[in-house]
Scaffold this motif. Sequence first.
Motif, PDB file in Angstrom:
ATOM      1  N   ILE A 381      41.152 115.201 -47.260  1.00  0.00           N
ATOM      2  CA  ILE A 381      42.188 114.267 -47.718  1.00  0.00           C
ATOM      3  C   ILE A 381      43.500 114.630 -47.028  1.00  0.00           C
ATOM      4  N   GLN A 382      44.177 113.612 -46.466  1.00  0.00           N
ATOM      5  CA  GLN A 382      45.439 113.820 -45.758  1.00  0.00           C
ATOM      6  C   GLN A 382      46.500 112.839 -46.252  1.00  0.00           C
ATOM      7  N   THR A 383      47.738 113.297 -46.324  1.00  0.00           N
ATOM      8  CA  THR A 383      48.861 112.447 -46.709  1.00  0.00           C
ATOM      9  C   THR A 383      49.815 112.300 -45.526  1.00  0.00           C
ATOM     10  N   HIS A 384      50.380 111.110 -45.406  1.00  0.00           N
ATOM     11  CA  HIS A 384      51.264 110.782 -44.282  1.00  0.00           C
ATOM     12  C   HIS A 384      52.508 110.064 -44.787  1.00  0.00           C
ATOM     13  N   ASP A 385      53.624 110.245 -44.069  1.00  0.00           N
ATOM     14  CA  ASP A 385      54.793 109.380 -44.174  1.00  0.00           C
ATOM     15  C   ASP A 385      54.868 108.537 -42.910  1.00  0.00           C
ATOM     16  N   PHE A 386      55.372 107.301 -43.025  1.00  0.00           N
ATOM     17  CA  PHE A 386      55.541 106.471 -41.835  1.00  0.00           C
ATOM     18  C   PHE A 386      56.870 105.747 -41.880  1.00  0.00           C
ATOM     19  N   ALA A 387      57.371 105.435 -40.699  1.00  0.00           N
ATOM     20  CA  ALA A 387      58.577 104.617 -40.544  1.00  0.00           C
ATOM     21  C   ALA A 387      58.431 103.798 -39.271  1.00  0.00           C
ATOM     22  N   LEU A 388      58.808 102.522 -39.328  1.00  0.00           N
ATOM     23  CA  LEU A 388      58.767 101.634 -38.171  1.00  0.00           C
ATOM     24  C   LEU A 388      60.185 101.211 -37.795  1.00  0.00           C
ATOM     25  N   TYR A 389      60.406 101.110 -36.464  1.00  0.00           N
ATOM     26  CA  TYR A 389      61.714 100.749 -35.920  1.00  0.00           C
ATOM     27  C   TYR A 389      61.548  99.610 -34.914  1.00  0.00           C
ATOM     28  N   ALA A 390      62.532  98.714 -34.869  1.00  0.00           N
ATOM     29  CA  ALA A 390      62.631  97.688 -33.831  1.00  0.00           C
ATOM     30  C   ALA A 390      64.078  97.630 -33.369  1.00  0.00           C
ATOM     31  N   ASP A 391      64.296  97.699 -32.075  1.00  0.00           N
ATOM     32  CA  ASP A 391      65.654  97.718 -31.516  1.00  0.00           C
ATOM     33  C   ASP A 391      66.493  98.825 -32.140  1.00  0.00           C
ATOM     34  N   GLY A 392      65.864  99.965 -32.428  1.00  0.00           N
ATOM     35  CA  GLY A 392      66.569 101.111 -32.980  1.00  0.00           C
ATOM     36  C   GLY A 392      66.830 101.050 -34.466  1.00  0.00           C
ATOM     37  N   GLU A 393      66.438  99.938 -35.139  1.00  0.00           N
ATOM     38  CA  GLU A 393      66.693  99.780 -36.570  1.00  0.00           C
ATOM     39  C   GLU A 393      65.416 100.065 -37.356  1.00  0.00           C
ATOM     40  N   LYS A 394      65.516 100.941 -38.343  1.00  0.00           N
ATOM     41  CA  LYS A 394      64.384 101.213 -39.228  1.00  0.00           C
ATOM     42  C   LYS A 394      64.206 100.019 -40.171  1.00  0.00           C
ATOM     43  N   PHE A 395      62.971  99.473 -40.221  1.00  0.00           N
ATOM     44  CA  PHE A 395      62.788  98.273 -41.053  1.00  0.00           C
ATOM     45  C   PHE A 395      61.609  98.367 -42.007  1.00  0.00           C
ATOM     46  N   TYR A 396      60.744  99.378 -41.894  1.00  0.00           N
ATOM     47  CA  TYR A 396      59.601  99.496 -42.807  1.00  0.00           C
ATOM     48  C   TYR A 396      59.270 100.973 -42.961  1.00  0.00           C
ATOM     49  N   VAL A 397      59.197 101.452 -44.211  1.00  0.00           N
ATOM     50  CA  VAL A 397      58.917 102.866 -44.471  1.00  0.00           C
ATOM     51  C   VAL A 397      57.902 102.957 -45.607  1.00  0.00           C
ATOM     52  N   GLY A 398      57.234 104.107 -45.675  1.00  0.00           N
ATOM     53  CA  GLY A 398      56.288 104.300 -46.765  1.00  0.00           C
ATOM     54  C   GLY A 398      55.508 105.578 -46.611  1.00  0.00           C
ATOM     55  N   ASP A 399      54.500 105.731 -47.451  1.00  0.00           N
ATOM     56  CA  ASP A 399      53.594 106.878 -47.365  1.00  0.00           C
ATOM     57  C   ASP A 399      52.192 106.404 -47.698  1.00  0.00           C
ATOM     58  N   THR A 400      51.202 107.159 -47.290  1.00  0.00           N
ATOM     59  CA  THR A 400      49.824 106.733 -47.470  1.00  0.00           C
ATOM     60  C   THR A 400      48.893 107.936 -47.480  1.00  0.00           C
ATOM     61  N   VAL A 401      47.699 107.733 -48.016  1.00  0.00           N
ATOM     62  CA  VAL A 401      46.674 108.771 -48.109  1.00  0.00           C
ATOM     63  C   VAL A 401      45.404 108.263 -47.437  1.00  0.00           C
ATOM     64  N   PHE A 402      44.872 109.074 -46.538  1.00  0.00           N
ATOM     65  CA  PHE A 402      43.592 108.787 -45.900  1.00  0.00           C
ATOM     66  C   PHE A 402      42.605 109.905 -46.224  1.00  0.00           C
ATOM     67  N   GLY A 403      41.318 109.601 -46.085  1.00  0.00           N
ATOM     68  CA  GLY A 403      40.304 110.618 -46.313  1.00  0.00           C
ATOM     69  C   GLY A 403      39.122 110.461 -45.385  1.00  0.00           C
ATOM     70  N   TYR A 404      38.409 111.583 -45.182  1.00  0.00           N
ATOM     71  CA  TYR A 404      37.136 111.602 -44.463  1.00  0.00           C
ATOM     72  C   TYR A 404      36.027 111.800 -45.488  1.00  0.00           C
ATOM     73  N   PHE A 405      34.975 110.949 -45.402  1.00  0.00           N
ATOM     74  CA  PHE A 405      33.930 110.965 -46.409  1.00  0.00           C
ATOM     75  C   PHE A 405      32.554 110.882 -45.754  1.00  0.00           C
ATOM     76  N   THR A 406      31.568 111.462 -46.416  1.00  0.00           N
ATOM     77  CA  THR A 406      30.190 111.391 -45.946  1.00  0.00           C
ATOM     78  C   THR A 406      29.565 110.053 -46.331  1.00  0.00           C
ATOM     79  N   ASP A 407      28.400 109.760 -45.730  1.00  0.00           N
ATOM     80  CA  ASP A 407      27.645 108.563 -46.105  1.00  0.00           C
ATOM     81  C   ASP A 407      27.351 108.562 -47.603  1.00  0.00           C
TER      82      ASP A 407
END
Length: 605
Positions: A381-407
Amino acid sequence: MLRCEKTTFTREELLALSSGKPEHCFGPHYAQPGHNPSLKTAPEQCLMHDRIVQLDHTGGPWGYGLVVSEKDLAPDHWYFPCHFKDDPVLAGSLMAEGCVQLMQFFMLDLGLQTHTQDATFQPVHGMSQIVRCRGQVIPSDPMLTYCMEVREIGLDPVPYALADIDILLGDRIVVDFRNLGVQLVEKGSSFRLTQKWFDQNSDRPALRSLQSHNPNPNPAPRTPHPAPIANDQQLWEFALGDVAKCMGPDYEVYANRPVQRNPNRDLQLLSRVQSFSGTRRQFEKPMRIVGEYDVPADAWYFRDNTHPSQMPYSVLMEIALQPCGFISAYSGAMFHYPDLDLHYRNLNGNGTLLADPDLCGKTIVSEITLKSTVASGNTVIQTHDFALYADGEKFYVGDTVFGYFTDEALANQVGLDGGKLVAPEVAGFPENRVIRWNLADFSESWFQAPANRPHQRLATRQLNLLDELHIAPDGGTSRKGYVYGVRMVDPEDWFFPCHFHQDPVMPGSLGVEAILQAMQGFALQQGLADRFQNPRFGWVQERTAWKYRGQILRETRQMQLEIHVTNVQEHLDQTVVTANASLWRDDLRIYEITDLRISLREAAA
């Protein structure tokens, strides 16, 4: 575009192109369910090639490509007695047909069809060919060889290619075919490339090199950077090819095995990864990457959306989340369990819009921080922060959780309700309280914008993700509105091969997009657009949260969803609809979305 590693092809593989199945010739990533059904080569009886013996994308005197094929001949082949009685020779028209077929093969191999929806092969109108016949082909001749040298390839205004072809008996050229031009033209379009167009556009932007197979035909201009740690070719390898060519030689252990992939083709929304900081496989400290996505001005999602410059929220989510997938793989997280074939899944997250920029033709910069990694019981299980920029301006931010799982772990998912089957509430509504909309028919009024209000409609084609809507205007937990939506899942749906290669699931973001489509249907049905002169849908600068505990799979029978409208607010410049929503895989509730919003406002004049 697309990339196939093969350089030779059998007759059986060429026949797959005759039946409209390029994935059986070039590989599974060439499948285009529901797209371009007419892009087929000639049927078996008219097939003028038995094998491709050489394919070099940078070969030939112009460096655009070289293709060599062979055609076996025999006295009992059907065309000899037809042309002529007592004097059988192979018709020159059939040899010319072989030239066109070879060009069609090459264009499909390049993936030019990924830039069209429902196209046909067409000649370049008014372009004169020079054909010099230097000998005849008779029944005793054993084999023809075609040698095609590609002169030019372009994508704008439509995909096209130009080439010269020599046809040989042994070492002797019997036909010299110059100036063959083929284009891909959408059905219903009146536009055709012509010789006059080529004469008037001598500075046209032809593709000089196809070694990179850049999937974005119109990348936005950008300031030069140091060499990225992953360019478009390496990201193609991560999505569809050899993961080790992107991630490094340690990943060769995953050759010929299922492995984490990033989305591909229409859902590949990461152009390059510019930088990485941290130490791979040392998870005690954060790792960071900076990625970039060049937004094509003519992207499919602008074309299919209700407004030509409005990026769908699902695409925005993917632009933020796909770099998270890259840093997860690049970090080496899967090496916690190198002997296991693990699946990569998004579990939950939230995103907040800070601004609403016009992203058409821009380069979006993503900054991703991998904050934590926990491995236990064959799961990571991994946690991330993210931020998106366009023309140097931050316009979308957040955090998310991803995981690796077996069949096994995925097979035993119990959804959001501990395995209980909690049905949507639509069954409890009397028929006279429910308004039904058919979304499987684009001729219905909700897809047809009224005069002078071109954006007052629902999205179409790839963004039409539902078959039916059931609207109860006074339903829902807040009594402010309820909508039920359903889609019958087709294993050939367009998004499965795009997400992911070897592990097809519907992106969670498209589930969110389907919910937004249902909310837009509610807004239109309730007349919320009526107060505006020229209404359009848009984003709202607020926070949205999502939680996933399962996936829509190819074997899923139907996807169901419901929304409970919690608020409808009229502001001076916009009307905002807020809702909470759930989504089902068959009868199992697997998604939960809270505080999802859409707005209606005036479109710019």
